[in-house]
Design a protein around this motif. Structure first.
Motif, PDB file in Angstrom:
ATOM      1  N   LEU A  10     -12.026 -51.885 -46.595  1.00  0.00           N
ATOM      2  CA  LEU A  10     -10.582 -51.885 -46.365  1.00  0.00           C
ATOM      3  C   LEU A  10     -10.147 -53.200 -45.737  1.00  0.00           C
ATOM      4  CD1 LEU A  10     -10.051 -48.229 -45.073  1.00  0.00           C
ATOM      5  CD2 LEU A  10      -9.398 -49.176 -47.298  1.00  0.00           C
ATOM      6  N   ARG A  11     -11.024 -53.706 -44.804  1.00  0.00           N
ATOM      7  CA  ARG A  11     -10.643 -54.977 -44.198  1.00  0.00           C
ATOM      8  C   ARG A  11     -10.636 -56.090 -45.232  1.00  0.00           C
ATOM      9  NH1 ARG A  11     -13.733 -52.882 -39.972  1.00  0.00           N
ATOM     10  NH2 ARG A  11     -15.585 -54.030 -40.679  1.00  0.00           N
ATOM     11  N   ASN A  12     -11.543 -56.031 -46.199  1.00  0.00           N
ATOM     12  CA  ASN A  12     -11.563 -57.045 -47.248  1.00  0.00           C
ATOM     13  C   ASN A  12     -10.445 -56.834 -48.258  1.00  0.00           C
ATOM     14  OD1 ASN A  12     -13.799 -58.333 -46.208  1.00  0.00           O
ATOM     15  ND2 ASN A  12     -15.249 -57.098 -47.393  1.00  0.00           N
ATOM     16  N   ASN A  13      -9.805 -55.626 -48.219  1.00  0.00           N
ATOM     17  CA  ASN A  13      -8.703 -55.300 -49.111  1.00  0.00           C
ATOM     18  C   ASN A  13      -9.080 -55.443 -50.587  1.00  0.00           C
ATOM     19  OD1 ASN A  13      -6.928 -54.672 -47.069  1.00  0.00           O
ATOM     20  ND2 ASN A  13      -6.247 -56.799 -46.846  1.00  0.00           N
ATOM     21  N   GLN A  14     -10.341 -55.313 -50.938  1.00  0.00           N
ATOM     22  CA  GLN A  14     -10.768 -55.371 -52.336  1.00  0.00           C
ATOM     23  C   GLN A  14     -11.941 -54.408 -52.511  1.00  0.00           C
ATOM     24  OE1 GLN A  14      -9.479 -57.326 -55.019  1.00  0.00           O
ATOM     25  NE2 GLN A  14     -10.678 -55.746 -56.013  1.00  0.00           N
ATOM     26  N   PRO A  15     -11.726 -53.246 -53.140  1.00  0.00           N
ATOM     27  CA  PRO A  15     -12.801 -52.283 -53.318  1.00  0.00           C
ATOM     28  C   PRO A  15     -13.958 -52.933 -54.060  1.00  0.00           C
ATOM     29  CG  PRO A  15     -10.685 -51.323 -53.927  1.00  0.00           C
ATOM     30  CD  PRO A  15     -10.458 -52.757 -53.708  1.00  0.00           C
ATOM     31  N   SER A  16     -15.167 -52.724 -53.574  1.00  0.00           N
ATOM     32  CA  SER A  16     -16.335 -53.340 -54.184  1.00  0.00           C
ATOM     33  C   SER A  16     -16.592 -52.819 -55.578  1.00  0.00           C
ATOM     34  CB  SER A  16     -17.568 -53.107 -53.302  1.00  0.00           C
ATOM     35  OG  SER A  16     -17.807 -51.701 -53.157  1.00  0.00           O
ATOM     36  N   TRP A  79      -6.368 -52.794 -57.939  1.00  0.00           N
ATOM     37  CA  TRP A  79      -6.326 -54.063 -57.212  1.00  0.00           C
ATOM     38  C   TRP A  79      -5.380 -53.921 -56.039  1.00  0.00           C
ATOM     39  CZ3 TRP A  79      -2.279 -57.218 -55.806  1.00  0.00           C
ATOM     40  CH2 TRP A  79      -2.636 -58.465 -55.256  1.00  0.00           C
ATOM     41  N   ARG A  80      -5.748 -54.571 -54.944  1.00  0.00           N
ATOM     42  CA  ARG A  80      -4.865 -54.669 -53.790  1.00  0.00           C
ATOM     43  C   ARG A  80      -5.034 -56.044 -53.165  1.00  0.00           C
ATOM     44  NH1 ARG A  80      -6.350 -50.025 -49.864  1.00  0.00           N
ATOM     45  NH2 ARG A  80      -4.616 -50.991 -48.716  1.00  0.00           N
ATOM     46  N   PRO A  81      -4.018 -56.549 -52.480  1.00  0.00           N
ATOM     47  CA  PRO A  81      -4.089 -57.913 -51.932  1.00  0.00           C
ATOM     48  C   PRO A  81      -5.220 -58.059 -50.922  1.00  0.00           C
ATOM     49  CG  PRO A  81      -1.846 -57.051 -51.854  1.00  0.00           C
ATOM     50  CD  PRO A  81      -2.730 -55.899 -52.190  1.00  0.00           C
TER      51      PRO A  81
END
Length: 309
Positions: A10-16, A79-81
């Motif tokens: 969540l902190r990276n804002n990009q699901p692996s 996708w999320r920022p």
């Protein structure tokens, strides 16, 4: 540990697990921006979905992270920022009509109006460009022109993409300048040199910039002697040139006297400089008399019987 890993994602804002990535920029040709222009790794069925109007041809626009995230959610794009700096620069492809093309069309229209060539045209906006969609008909037509012959100014209505959905009309103003063709040197020629034919050519200048006393005929330049250095590619003045000096003061010359009944030669000494056709004084070394002669070649003169008496 699982919660810590989820928190990291969540902190990276990009699901692996997501293979969808944001493109930093996009060049679009049509009227719309699609999901495929914004994201890579999409399902093929999503790529051609239109999500926004493209900017005008040749223009750019920036889509920021908020707008992109809203579009992604609306169309179920995974996708999320990552940061608030995430954005996509959208550039609309175009074909460019340059000022040279516009100028050429205006020149043709001025000739049709009755302006005599040669002339040159200055447009009021030299950096102006017309951008057309890549699929538009690349044409420039002057549909109307207003000319003030006294001031040499004009206003032209220029249309691009005529008879298509992309048709646009622009009002372009400018001024035309009549041209005068005069001979110029194409290379530096030093003082005292005689100008050869390969050192001079005609060049067009605005008529109001050709000074009084400028030479108009190239034959008045070839074979002349340079009296003072002239800059190449500039109008030549009569005062800058002269006939070459064929006889120098103090030089020895051959004097020829030709009549119907005889032909005589003698040696003499020139008392003054002379060019071809000039009448000068020489001292006949045989008689030690001063006579008047006509310069006919280098160090060669023709005695004038009446004057020689």
């Amino acid at each position: 540990m699982a919660q810590s890993s989820q928190g990291s994602n969540l902190r990276n804002n990009q699901p692996s697990s997501s293979s969808v990535f944001l493109k930093p920029d996009a060049l679009v040709e049509g009227q719309y921006v699609t999901l495929g222009d914004l994201f890579s790794g999409l399902d093929p069925q999503q790529q051609d979905i239109a999500v926004a109007h493209a900017p005008q041809p040749g223009k750019q626009t920036v889509l920021d992270y908020r707008w992109l995230y809203g579009i992604a959610q609306r169309h179920n794009v995974e996708w999320r920022p990552r940061t608030t700096a995430d954005q996509v620069l959208i550039t609309r492809a175009s074909q460019v009509i340059t000022m040279d093309e516009i100028r050429e069309a205006v020149e043709i229209s001025l000739v049709d109006y009755g302006i005599q060539r040669p002339f040159t045209v200055d447009l009021s906006s030299d950096n102006f460009q017309i951008h057309l969609p890549v699929d538009a008909r690349n044409s420039v037509d002057v549909i109307a022109i207003e000319v003030n012959s006294r001031t040499q100014r004009f206003v032209a209505s220029v249309t691009t993409g005529a008879q298509t959905a992309q048709q646009r009309t622009y009002r372009i103003s400018g001024k035309y300048y009549p041209l005068t063709s005069v001979p110029v040197l194409v290379e530096p020629v030093s003082r005292g040199s005689v100008i050869r034919s390969d050192q001079v050519e005609y060049r067009d200048f605005r008529s109001e910039r050709v000074p009084n006393g400028a030479i108009r005929d190239i034959n008045d330049v070839i074979g002349k002697e340079v009296m003072r250095p002239s800059n190449p590619n500039e109008p030549l003045m009569f005062r800058d040139l002269s006939n070459p000096i064929l006889v120098r003061r103090g030089s020895l010359v051959i004097i020829r006297l030709v009549t119907a009944n005889m032909s005589l030669t003698a040696r003499g000494k020139a008392m003054e400089d002379g060019s071809l056709g000039d009448v000068i004084r020489v001292v006949n070394q045989s008689s030690n008399k001063t006579i008047q002669v006509e310069v006919v070649a280098e160090n060669e003169v023709r005695a004038l019987p009446a004057l020689s008496q």
